[in-house]
Design a protein around this motif. Structure first.
Motif, PDB file in Angstrom:
ATOM      1  N   VAL A 281      55.289 -26.956 -93.011  1.00 16.13           N
ATOM      2  CA  VAL A 281      54.344 -26.754 -92.145  1.00 16.13           C
ATOM      3  C   VAL A 281      54.895 -27.097 -90.745  1.00 16.13           C
ATOM      4  CG1 VAL A 281      52.090 -28.382 -92.421  1.00 16.13           C
ATOM      5  CG2 VAL A 281      52.543 -27.578 -93.892  1.00 16.13           C
ATOM      6  N   LEU A 282      55.497 -28.206 -90.218  1.00 14.36           N
ATOM      7  CA  LEU A 282      55.833 -28.377 -89.676  1.00 14.36           C
ATOM      8  C   LEU A 282      56.512 -27.507 -88.463  1.00 14.36           C
ATOM      9  CD1 LEU A 282      57.764 -31.992 -90.313  1.00 14.36           C
ATOM     10  CD2 LEU A 282      55.238 -31.327 -89.174  1.00 14.36           C
ATOM     11  N   LEU A 283      57.242 -26.304 -88.859  1.00 18.65           N
ATOM     12  CA  LEU A 283      57.849 -25.834 -88.855  1.00 18.65           C
ATOM     13  C   LEU A 283      56.232 -24.638 -88.023  1.00 18.65           C
ATOM     14  CD1 LEU A 283      60.562 -24.071 -90.453  1.00 18.65           C
ATOM     15  CD2 LEU A 283      60.803 -24.576 -88.007  1.00 18.65           C
ATOM     16  N   HIS A 284      55.535 -24.325 -88.711  1.00 14.17           N
ATOM     17  CA  HIS A 284      54.281 -24.141 -88.758  1.00 14.17           C
ATOM     18  C   HIS A 284      53.478 -24.282 -86.510  1.00 14.17           C
ATOM     19  CE1 HIS A 284      53.093 -20.053 -90.187  1.00 14.17           C
ATOM     20  NE2 HIS A 284      54.007 -20.358 -91.324  1.00 14.17           N
ATOM     21  N   HIS A 285      53.403 -25.932 -87.522  1.00 16.60           N
ATOM     22  CA  HIS A 285      53.148 -26.480 -86.633  1.00 16.60           C
ATOM     23  C   HIS A 285      53.734 -25.583 -85.204  1.00 16.60           C
ATOM     24  CE1 HIS A 285      49.989 -29.975 -84.863  1.00 16.60           C
ATOM     25  NE2 HIS A 285      51.904 -30.497 -84.438  1.00 16.60           N
ATOM     26  N   TRP A 286      54.951 -26.331 -85.201  1.00 18.52           N
ATOM     27  CA  TRP A 286      56.037 -25.985 -84.037  1.00 18.52           C
ATOM     28  C   TRP A 286      55.527 -25.089 -83.160  1.00 18.52           C
ATOM     29  CZ3 TRP A 286      59.159 -30.916 -87.028  1.00 18.52           C
ATOM     30  CH2 TRP A 286      58.126 -32.314 -86.193  1.00 18.52           C
ATOM     31  N   SER A 287      56.256 -24.535 -83.724  1.00 19.34           N
ATOM     32  CA  SER A 287      56.800 -23.124 -83.693  1.00 19.34           C
ATOM     33  C   SER A 287      55.555 -21.967 -83.407  1.00 19.34           C
ATOM     34  CB  SER A 287      57.868 -22.357 -83.628  1.00 19.34           C
ATOM     35  OG  SER A 287      57.815 -22.525 -85.230  1.00 19.34           O
ATOM     36  N   GLY A 288      54.162 -22.256 -83.967  1.00 22.43           N
ATOM     37  CA  GLY A 288      53.768 -21.440 -84.933  1.00 22.43           C
ATOM     38  C   GLY A 288      53.630 -19.941 -85.235  1.00 22.43           C
ATOM     39  N   THR A 289      55.169 -20.218 -86.065  1.00 26.18           N
ATOM     40  CA  THR A 289      55.033 -19.048 -87.220  1.00 26.18           C
ATOM     41  C   THR A 289      55.886 -19.863 -88.341  1.00 26.18           C
ATOM     42  OG1 THR A 289      55.987 -17.243 -87.434  1.00 26.18           O
ATOM     43  CG2 THR A 289      57.058 -17.890 -85.727  1.00 26.18           C
ATOM     44  N   GLY A 290      56.034 -18.971 -89.470  1.00 21.73           N
ATOM     45  CA  GLY A 290      57.171 -19.110 -90.269  1.00 21.73           C
ATOM     46  C   GLY A 290      58.312 -17.972 -90.399  1.00 21.73           C
ATOM     47  N   ASP A 291      57.886 -17.131 -89.535  1.00 20.46           N
ATOM     48  CA  ASP A 291      59.134 -15.834 -89.374  1.00 20.46           C
ATOM     49  C   ASP A 291      60.248 -16.852 -89.249  1.00 20.46           C
ATOM     50  OD1 ASP A 291      60.037 -14.198 -89.184  1.00 20.46           O
ATOM     51  OD2 ASP A 291      58.757 -12.597 -88.135  1.00 20.46           O
ATOM     52  N   PHE A 292      61.394 -16.213 -89.925  1.00 14.71           N
ATOM     53  CA  PHE A 292      62.872 -16.320 -89.514  1.00 14.71           C
ATOM     54  C   PHE A 292      63.153 -16.007 -88.044  1.00 14.71           C
ATOM     55  CE2 PHE A 292      63.312 -17.544 -94.206  1.00 14.71           C
ATOM     56  CZ  PHE A 292      62.937 -19.087 -94.139  1.00 14.71           C
TER      57      PHE A 292
ATOM     58  N   TRP B 182      49.206 -11.149 -94.432  1.00 22.73           N
ATOM     59  CA  TRP B 182      48.199 -11.031 -95.675  1.00 22.73           C
ATOM     60  C   TRP B 182      46.900 -12.306 -95.051  1.00 22.73           C
ATOM     61  CZ3 TRP B 182      49.702 -10.618-100.692  1.00 22.73           C
ATOM     62  CH2 TRP B 182      50.924 -10.103-101.320  1.00 22.73           C
ATOM     63  N   LEU B 183      47.667 -12.670 -93.821  1.00 22.50           N
ATOM     64  CA  LEU B 183      46.632 -13.740 -93.481  1.00 22.50           C
ATOM     65  C   LEU B 183      46.384 -13.494 -92.287  1.00 22.50           C
ATOM     66  CD1 LEU B 183      43.623 -15.307 -94.036  1.00 22.50           C
ATOM     67  CD2 LEU B 183      45.883 -16.868 -94.654  1.00 22.50           C
ATOM     68  N   SER B 184      45.059 -14.037 -91.060  1.00 21.17           N
ATOM     69  CA  SER B 184      45.808 -13.897 -89.883  1.00 21.17           C
ATOM     70  C   SER B 184      44.528 -14.952 -89.268  1.00 21.17           C
ATOM     71  CB  SER B 184      46.170 -12.746 -89.240  1.00 21.17           C
ATOM     72  OG  SER B 184      46.814 -12.541 -88.123  1.00 21.17           O
ATOM     73  N   LEU B 185      45.625 -16.397 -88.564  1.00 21.61           N
ATOM     74  CA  LEU B 185      44.152 -16.519 -87.990  1.00 21.61           C
ATOM     75  C   LEU B 185      44.914 -17.108 -87.056  1.00 21.61           C
ATOM     76  CD1 LEU B 185      43.417 -19.294 -91.247  1.00 21.61           C
ATOM     77  CD2 LEU B 185      42.375 -17.896 -90.310  1.00 21.61           C
ATOM     78  N   PRO B 186      43.562 -17.858 -85.779  1.00 26.42           N
ATOM     79  CA  PRO B 186      44.382 -18.022 -84.762  1.00 26.42           C
ATOM     80  C   PRO B 186      45.825 -18.999 -84.831  1.00 26.42           C
ATOM     81  CG  PRO B 186      42.197 -18.261 -84.516  1.00 26.42           C
ATOM     82  CD  PRO B 186      42.163 -17.569 -86.435  1.00 26.42           C
ATOM     83  N   HIS B 187      45.543 -19.537 -85.231  1.00 28.53           N
ATOM     84  CA  HIS B 187      46.880 -20.704 -85.545  1.00 28.53           C
ATOM     85  C   HIS B 187      47.977 -19.982 -86.984  1.00 28.53           C
ATOM     86  CE1 HIS B 187      45.270 -22.325 -81.988  1.00 28.53           C
ATOM     87  NE2 HIS B 187      44.575 -22.572 -82.523  1.00 28.53           N
ATOM     88  N   TYR B 188      47.406 -19.536 -87.462  1.00 29.25           N
ATOM     89  CA  TYR B 188      48.344 -19.017 -88.745  1.00 29.25           C
ATOM     90  C   TYR B 188      48.121 -17.857 -88.683  1.00 29.25           C
ATOM     91  CZ  TYR B 188      50.346 -19.810 -93.058  1.00 29.25           C
ATOM     92  OH  TYR B 188      50.851 -19.841 -94.282  1.00 29.25           O
ATOM     93  N   ASP B 189      49.606 -17.357 -89.052  1.00 26.93           N
ATOM     94  CA  ASP B 189      49.664 -16.473 -89.617  1.00 26.93           C
ATOM     95  C   ASP B 189      50.867 -15.609 -90.602  1.00 26.93           C
ATOM     96  OD1 ASP B 189      50.106 -13.347 -89.299  1.00 26.93           O
ATOM     97  OD2 ASP B 189      51.929 -13.377 -88.529  1.00 26.93           O
ATOM     98  N   PHE B 190      50.251 -15.510 -91.529  1.00 33.16           N
ATOM     99  CA  PHE B 190      50.909 -15.260 -93.178  1.00 33.16           C
ATOM    100  C   PHE B 190      51.336 -14.172 -92.936  1.00 33.16           C
ATOM    101  CE2 PHE B 190      51.135 -14.844 -98.030  1.00 33.16           C
ATOM    102  CZ  PHE B 190      52.125 -16.079 -97.860  1.00 33.16           C
ATOM    103  N   THR B 191      52.299 -13.888 -92.911  1.00 37.52           N
ATOM    104  CA  THR B 191      53.349 -12.535 -93.493  1.00 37.52           C
ATOM    105  C   THR B 191      54.471 -12.729 -94.547  1.00 37.52           C
ATOM    106  OG1 THR B 191      53.597 -12.977 -90.849  1.00 37.52           O
ATOM    107  CG2 THR B 191      55.023 -10.649 -92.174  1.00 37.52           C
ATOM    108  N   VAL B 192      54.054 -10.902 -95.788  1.00 35.36           N
ATOM    109  CA  VAL B 192      55.291 -11.506 -96.468  1.00 35.36           C
ATOM    110  C   VAL B 192      56.583 -10.269 -95.833  1.00 35.36           C
ATOM    111  CG1 VAL B 192      56.183 -10.671 -98.817  1.00 35.36           C
ATOM    112  CG2 VAL B 192      53.200 -11.340 -97.836  1.00 35.36           C
TER     113      VAL B 192
END
Lengths: 1107, 456
Positions: free
Chosen positions: B194-205, B75-85
């Motif tokens: 937020v921390l997970l994103h920060h440390w591993s770059g993704t929120g994907d399980f 849904w949203l893709s940025l250089p350091h952030y990726d929002f996937t549903v």
């Protein structure tokens, strides 16, 4: 930590100069007075209906409800809007209002308020129309956003509207036309100042007179006139709208000026007596929010009937001592407001301070002078009246609970409450107001600073006058001519008829309409059914008329007087016209403790006011003893398993084990019970039949060996033959069944069972004190069949035919099941009769279920009777059903008399039917006297409890059932910590029409008058108007109504009744309360049921009746 | 494009969502449907959903597919952030969803009759649908963001249902209290995300917890990171599941109508914390500190709830604490790494407790029957001499239990008050500075009275 000297003794005022025992005495008196005001509802497991305002029965009904409204903050009647809706749909008619107001005002009705309006006109207008009131802020909103100040009320009567508009126009034209003033000529030049001066000149003249008139104040009117003239041009060019705007605005301005001129003071509300109320208004913080949760927890733990696994420590020391011990321990809750509490409690405990001493201390610390103790203590107790009332009930009626509480517990509770309040008040005052003086000064300081909740402003008062003026047709022209005194009269007159009074009048009219319907129905029935003097055998000789004997009935059935049994009796008579039915209080005179097979307790089955002296037990027959023992073992084992599972599911590791191993299987009952309630009910019924022996006997007779339990309390095992004969004789004589016995006589008790319903017992038989009446019916039948009893009765002149057999039965008013008892004892000769009767009874039950279903919105209107029966069966077993039945929600009338007087009438389950035959009574009417004595408290109790719970469902009733939470096995709370909720839930009363019981007795007025003279309780109820009383002449259709001045003859209004073939024709497709109708000749119901699904076809279109 | 399985997956989550949207929109447009229409809608939605779910279960079982994912796009893709549903169907999600469907159907059918003629009928079902959507989304979440969304919906609907009877003060007050506890714990979940994103770059399980089928899986996080994130998850779970020290909200939640108490606090809602810990199992197991903390908190909760539950005198509070006891034990099991046991325990417990909650108003009836069957009184232990004298320790513990462990008072005193004081201090400073800078006195806004926020 801050010092706690606000609460402790160090700042006590000077020791009181009065001797301590005098103070104690007046303290006890104050508590004594307050106790009467607490709700008198006992533990909910046995629900006894009683008058919610029993404590105020020494007042007249209307005074009592108004007084209670102030005391409890509850509603006295339903709202004006509600009555307004009833008026709109024709349930109240104008003639009712006219008659009620005239009666209420008597000679004062024709006094003139403002010409030509009489007081009667004024009041009629005020009750007929809504009169909005609004605070000043809202008035501004009205002005800005509505037409309220531009247009006349849309609902104002045409005549009033014409009069107002016409008068105003004449008035303005008179002012503006040349002879009076040269208004019109000057308009062109727009000299506003001069036009105003013309009015002020006029008013200057007025001021010379002794009385001031409003006009002098209404500068605003002339300004208004001027402004409108600018907008619309000269008067002749004004449109209707312009005139209307001017009229309304002028009226408003005149009303404002008039109310100010009248200079009437409003009475101020009395100052708050509790510190908490003052503090709440000043700071918005509620000390009860601190005190009550703690007190509720402790109360519940103290009165707990064995629910909680760990009982309260030191409970046996009493409420006060247990509290001191428990909360006096060190290392307690860290709440800021309770700092110092434990030290204070330790002081009380170690110093052996008694609760009374502690109370006196608290009252001193709080600075409550002795003259205010009564009101202060009452207000304090009423703040948590549910729990306080329950503690008191357990104190005085310990026999009605498993675990009673010691005497004096209420006093203890009050002492603890005040100690806690001291801490909470000091905390809030200190924190929010920075109040650091002794607590005893708090009230004085607060009262000085307290502004009473705004007394209405003159504008708000004027708004009411303004509304009323539009309704009765007072124009600005007329009102502006009034003097100050006239204005004072006017305002006083309007404000002297406040909303509470208007609602009283509306309520009286509401009751009147219903009363007239009942009277007219009874009269019409008398004329139509052939129960006329000509066909009625003369009194005294009637019961033994041979003619009667010859037309012996197919069978006879004796029911409870309960108004819910009216419908089943009617249906039975329709199914089997040869039946004769009777009504008698549903314990059938058999007052006993009863223990069924498999019951742990013996329960009293008789009205609450009685204390039974006999114990009757049910036993399994000899042949089944062994099987029974085995069954009981299985049942006990299953019980242990269920209980064990339940208990362990609430434990830790054991619970985990159960959940892991067996948890999933709970899904099965969960899904089936919720999704398939009817199926579950069937399975349960079969299982229940297997688990409990069906072949049982009542151990009814006293024998020398078994009568051992009468140790000191005079409790006997069973009855002697003499006692049985007495019971049978009394009942038969009460209902007038002393001859003409049919071959089979049924005695049918009733009760109700439903699931997920804490108020289950409220649906049971009231005459059995909230129990099932089946065992009483069974016992009575056995007594009446006993040959020794019959032989004895014969010697007393009551000859029960040898051909007659009595059969006991039980009717479940929730699922409409009927169970016959002791069928194996029926003589072979009577088998056929019983089978035939049974068919009729079953059919009647089914039709009864069908009639009941019309009130349930979830039951489709086109159900067949069979489907209706299934529907009610499912309802009784449905966990999700909050309305298993509507209980007494339709009660309204009680008729004491022969069934012939009501038979054939569709009474819509609204009438308690008590059988009484004036012909068989003796000269002093002993039978009638004892019937009334027994029946009145039961019926009025039910009636008034429903009245109050309906009128204020959350104040007197216990609100909606949905958040109810059973606590301490005694009652229900809302959520996890609320006051104990007493009264009836909304789901039980929502369809109730709150009217006071109308009791109609078939007896000459002078006889009833004599009974009233002898029976104080009854006379008080009637004189104070807690019920309505009327007589029905045994020989004619005369009805006399009891009034303050004795009995007055009723003049019929419209004694015409619609006639239908069968009940179903009258109620079909209708859900609301129905008017009365006559069920025509022998009903051909089968045909009707066949065509039942064809909705278009109606046998009789008789809807013209009500409106 | 989507294949058939994907459509089925979508229907499982979509059916309650559709119901929620329809009911919600009707309410927003002020076109409240009739009771009958709502009943039909609930039946249709749950019917479709459960058929789809059963089909899916059969498909997964027969095809021995341990794991299915349904990607609904970036849904949203940025250089350091990726929002996937992304929705995830695995051995953890499926049993939970099956359970949730069964309960929602049962309790829904119950409520359709129970709430009949209640003025808030429509409102109840809007909340009920919202709750269902929340549970579905939380259970099926394939990324931490999706999980958070579902988590929030559950919290919102729970708080609103507690204050269902908003004409009285107590429900509103208690609803607010619960809402604020949820807020605090949700903040922890948000920080963790937020921390997970920060440390591993993704929120994907798939990345965070590994692609192996549940309960196997490994996290790529380092020990320290896993400890921090795990502890934050634990705080989030503690809030939602009413673990110590948040347990005080649990009895307060009984203000709502019985079916909502049953489904929320007896069944699904209170177990969501445990579910979160199960889902984040690899992270919990990665760090022994987290595992120990989970165990300890679970144990504390179980002991607290057991002790408290024994002194309760009303049926709903007693059941609530009984629930909490089991939740505590489930959490201990998770801490011990017994994830299958925890899952079975959870499911069994939910069934038992829901049944007990729905039967709560029959207490008197049931008890009477039971006493008759047993032939003895159930309160005999009250009269026995065993309890006649109480030792001081027992009395002290009894007060602790009656006061529900003083947890609410402690939170108020040691957390809320200091925080409020900090805020008040900031407020004073701000005033001081603005006054100083603008050079004139400002009107002082009315201080918020402390009791409006904290409680007693």
């Amino acid at each position: 930590m801050e010092s706690t000297n606000y609460q402790s003794l160090s700042t006590l005022p000077q020791p009181s100069e009065k001797p301590i025992d005098v103070r104690e005495k007046s303290l006890h008196r104050a508590v004594e007075n307050a106790v009467h005001l607490l709700p008198a509802q006992g533990p909910i497991g046995v629900f006894v209906h009683h008058n919610t305002l029993h404590a105020l029965e020494h007042l007249s009904f209307h005074d009592a409800v108004q007084y209670a409204a102030r005391l409890y903050g509850c509603e006295p009647y339903l709202t004006k809007e509600w009555y307004g809706d009833e008026y709109a749909r024709g349930r109240i008619r104008k003639r009712d209002l006219v008659s009620v107001i005239q009666e209420d005002l008597a000679d004062a009705a024709d006094e003139t308020v403002v010409l030509p309006t009489t007081r009667f006109d004024l009041r009629l207008a005020m009750v007929c129309f809504p009169i909005p009131t609004a605070p000043s802020v809202e008035l501004r909103w009205f002005a800005a956003n509505t037409d309220a100040f531009r247009r006349l009320r849309a609902d104002a009567p045409d005549e009033a509207r014409r009069r107002i508009l016409g008068n105003t126009r004449q008035w303005v034209e008179a002012i503006c036309t040349p002879p009076t003033s040269s208004f019109t000529e000057r308009t062109g030049s727009g000299q506003r100042a001069s036009s105003r001066s013309s009015l002020t000149r006029k008013s200057a003249k007025c001021e010379k007179r002794p009385e001031r008139r409003v006009l002098s104040n209404v500068k605003a009117v002339s300004e208004l006139l001027e402004r409108l003239r600018k907008e619309y041009g000269t008067l002749d060019r004004w449109t209707g709208t312009a005139w209307e705007t001017f009229t309304v605005r002028a009226l408003w301005e005149v009303c404002r000026a008039g109310v100010r001129l009248s200079k009437l003071k409003e009475t101020r509300p009395p100052a708050r007596v509790r510190h908490r109320d003052l503090l709440l208004e000043a700071t918005g913080e509620d000390s009860d929010m601190l005190v009550h949760p703690l007190l509720i927890r402790f109360c519940a733990a103290f009165v707990d009937q064995g629910f909680s696994y760990r009982p309260l420590p030191d409970r046996e020391l009493g409420f006060f001592r247990a509290f001191c011990r428990l909360y006096g321990q060190k290392g307690g809750p860290p709440d800021a407001w309770r700092r110092g509490l434990s030290a204070e409690l330790r002081r009380l405990d170690e110093g052996h301070v008694t609760p009374v001493q502690s109370l006196l201390e608290s009252l001193d610390v709080l600075g409550v002078p002795q003259v205010e103790w009564d009101s202060f203590i009452a207000a304090t107790l009423l703040a948590m009246r549910g729990w306080a009332g329950m503690v008191h009930q357990l104190e005085i009626r310990g026999d009605r609970a498993a675990i009673a509480v010691p005497q004096g517990s209420l006093l203890d509770l009050l002492a603890v409450q005040l100690i806690l309040e001291r801490f909470a008040l000091a905390y809030i005052a200190r924190r929010s107001l920075d109040f650091r003086e002794p607590l005893s000064r708090l009230r004085r300081v607060m009262r000085a600073a307290w502004t009473p909740p705004a007394v209405r402003t003159p504008d708000e008062r004027a708004f009411t006058v303004f509304q009323v003026a539009q309704l009765v047709g007072w124009s600005a022209a007329k009102l502006s001519q009034l003097t100050r005194d006239e204005w004072a009269t006017l305002v006083r007159e309007i404000e002297g008829f406040p909303e509470g009074e208007q609602r009283r009048i509306l309520h009286l009219a509401y009751e009147r309409r219903f009363r007239i319907q009942v009277f007219d129905a009874l009269m019409a029935n008398y004329h139509d059914t052939g129960v006329s003097p000509a066909t009625l055998p003369s009194l005294r000789s009637m019961s033994s008329t041979p003619q009667r004997q010859r037309t012996a009935r197919r069978f006879q059935a004796i029911f409870c007087i309960d108004e819910r049994e009216e419908s089943i009796r009617r249906h039975l008579e329709e199914v089997e016209p040869g039946v004769e039915t009777f009504g008698v209080a549903g314990f059938f005179g058999v007052a006993m403790y009863y223990r069924g097979v498999g019951d742990l307790h013996a329960v009293p089955l008789c009205p609450v006011v009685m204390k039974p002296q006999h114990l009757v037990e049910e036993e399994v027959i000899e042949a089944e003893r062994e099987v029974h023992r085995w069954r009981m073992e299985v049942r006990r084992a299953l019980g242990h398993v269920t209980h064990g599972l339940h208990v362990s599911s609430r434990m830790g590791l054991l619970g985990a084990l159960v959940a892991v191993a067996l948890g999933v299987f709970a899904a099965l009952p969960l899904v089936t019970r919720v999704l398939f309630p009817w199926l579950t009910s069937r399975v349960r019924r079969v299982a229940g039949r297997f688990m409990l022996s069906q072949h049982t006997r009542l151990r009814l007779e006293r024998s020398f060996y078994t009568d051992a339990c009468g140790d000191d309390n005079l409790l006997h095992h069973g009855f002697t033959v003499d006692e049985m004969a007495g019971i049978v004789e009394r009942l038969l004589r009460d209902i007038g069944l002393t001859g003409r016995f049919s071959r089979v006589v049924f005695i049918i008790g009733h009760g109700s069972s439903s699931l997920n319903n804490p108020h289950e017992s409220a649906h049971d038989c009231g005459a059995c004190g909230g129990g099932h009446g089946g065992p009483n019916a069974r016992a009575f039948a056995l007594m009446a069949n006993d040959p020794r009893v019959r032989a004895q009765l014969k010697t007393r002149g009551l000859d029960i035919s040898a051909e007659t057999i009595f059969v006991g039965a039980y009717h479940n008013s929730c699922d409409d099941a009927l169970e016959l008892f002791d069928q194996d004892l029926v003589w072979d000769t009577h088998m056929e009769d019983i089978l035939a009767a049974r068919r009729a009874l079953t059919e009647a039950c089914q039709r009864n279920a069908h009639e009941r279903c019309r009130r349930f919105e979830t039951a489709p209107l086109d159900l067949s009777p069979e489907a209706a029966q299934r529907h009610v069966e499912a309802r009784a077993e449905d966990l999700a059903q909050t309305r298993p039945e509507y209980g007494h929600a339709t009660n309204a009338v009680c008729v004491v008399g022969r069934r012939e007087r009501t038979r054939g009438l569709f009474l819509d389950r609204r009438v308690f039917l008590v059988s009484y035959d004036p012909a068989t009574d003796d000269a002093t009417s002993t039978v009638l006297a004892r019937i009334l004595q027994a029946v009145t408290p039961v019926c009025t109790g039910i009636n008034l409890e429903y009245y109050f719970s309906r009128v204020d469902p959350t104040g007197y009733g216990c609100g909606t059932k949905l958040p109810h939470n059973i606590t301490a096995l005694l009652g229900v709370m809302d959520g996890h910590a609320s006051d104990l909720r007493t009264g009836l839930p909304w789901q039980m009363v929502e369809i109730h029409e709150p009217v006071r019981l109308l009791m109609i007795v078939e007896s000459p007025p002078h006889v009833l008058h004599g009974i009233l003279q002898r029976n104080d309780a009854l006379r008080r109820l009637c004189d104070h108007q807690w019920m309505q009383l009327a007589t029905l002449s045994p020989q004619s259709d005369d009805i006399s109504v009891y009034t303050r001045n004795g009995f007055a003859r009723y003049e019929p209004e419209s004694p015409q009744l619609p006639v239908v073939m069968a009940s179903i024709d009258w109620y079909r497709n209708r859900r609301e309360h129905l008017g009365f109708a006559r069920i025509g000749c022998k009903a051909n119901i089968d045909r009707i049921f066949q065509t039942h699904h064809n909705r278009e076809e109606r046998v009789f279109n008789t809807f013209t009746y009500n409106v | 494009m989507f294949d058939l399985t994907d459509w089925i997956c979508l229907l499982v989550a979509g059916a309650p969502t559709g119901l929620f949207l329809w009911l919600g929109l009707c309410s927003l447009l002020d076109r409240v449907p009739s009771e009958r229409a709502m009943a039909t809608a609930v039946r249709v939605a749950l019917g479709c959903g459960s058929v789809a779910l059963l089909t899916l279960a059969v498909v997964m079982w027969s095809g021995s597919m341990p794991r299915l994912t349904l990607a609904l796009g970036h849904w949203l893709s940025l250089p350091h952030y990726d929002f996937t549903v992304k929705l995830l169907f695995d051995w953890l999600a499926m049993p939970f969803i099956l359970l949730a469907y069964m309960l929602c159907i049962t309790v829904g059918a119950f409520a359709l009759r129970y709430m009949h003629r209640e003025p808030g009928y429509n409102r109840f079902f809007v909340m009920y649908a919202m709750f269902m959507v929340g549970v579905m989304i939380t259970a099926l979440a394939g990324t931490i963001e999706v999980l958070f969304a579902g988590w929030e919906l559950v919290g919102l609907s729970s708080a609103l249902l507690v204050s269902f009877f908003h004409e009285r003060a107590a429900p509103v007050y208690n609803g607010l209290r619960i809402w604020s506890v949820y807020r605090a714990s949700d903040a922890a979940l948000l920080v963790a995300a937020v921390l997970l994103h920060h440390w591993s770059g993704t929120g994907d399980f798939d990345v965070l917890l590994g692609r192996q089928p549940w309960p196997h899986g490994h996290t790529p996080l380092t020990d320290v990171h896993a400890t921090i994130v795990g502890l934050l998850f634990l705080v989030a779970a503690a809030g939602k599941s009413g673990l110590v020290p948040f347990s005080g909200w649990l009895p307060r939640a009984m203000e709502g109508p019985t079916p909502s108490s049953a489904v929320f606090y007896g069944a699904l809602s209170i177990h969501l914390g445990a579910f979160l810990l199960l889902r984040a199992g690899p992270i919990v197991q990665r760090s022994p500190w987290v595992a120990a903390a989970v165990m300890l908190l679970g144990l504390l909760t179980a002991v607290h709830a057991m002790l408290t539950g024994r002194a309760q005198t009303d049926i709903k509070s007693a059941l609530a604490y009984a629930s909490l006891t089991q939740v505590g034990i489930i959490v201990v099991e998770i801490g011990l790494g017994l994830r299958w046991v925890a899952l079975v325990h959870l499911i069994g417990h939910v069934c038992v407790r829901t049944l007990q909650f729905l039967r709560a108003p029959s207490l008197l009836h049931d008890r009477h029957q039971l006493e008759n069957a047993l032939g003895t009184h159930l309160h005999d232990h009250l009269d026995s001499p065993r309890h006649a004298r109480v030792s001081p320790v027992n009395a002290w513990l009894y007060r602790l239990a009656l006061e529900r462990g003083y947890l609410d008072a402690c939170l108020t005193l040691y957390v809320v008050e200091p925080l409020l004081n900090v805020f008040r201090c900031c407020d004073r400073l701000e005033r001081y500075w603005t006054t100083f800078l603008s050079g004139r006195r400002q009107h002082r806004a009315r201080d918020i009275a402390p009791t409006e926020i904290d409680t007693v």
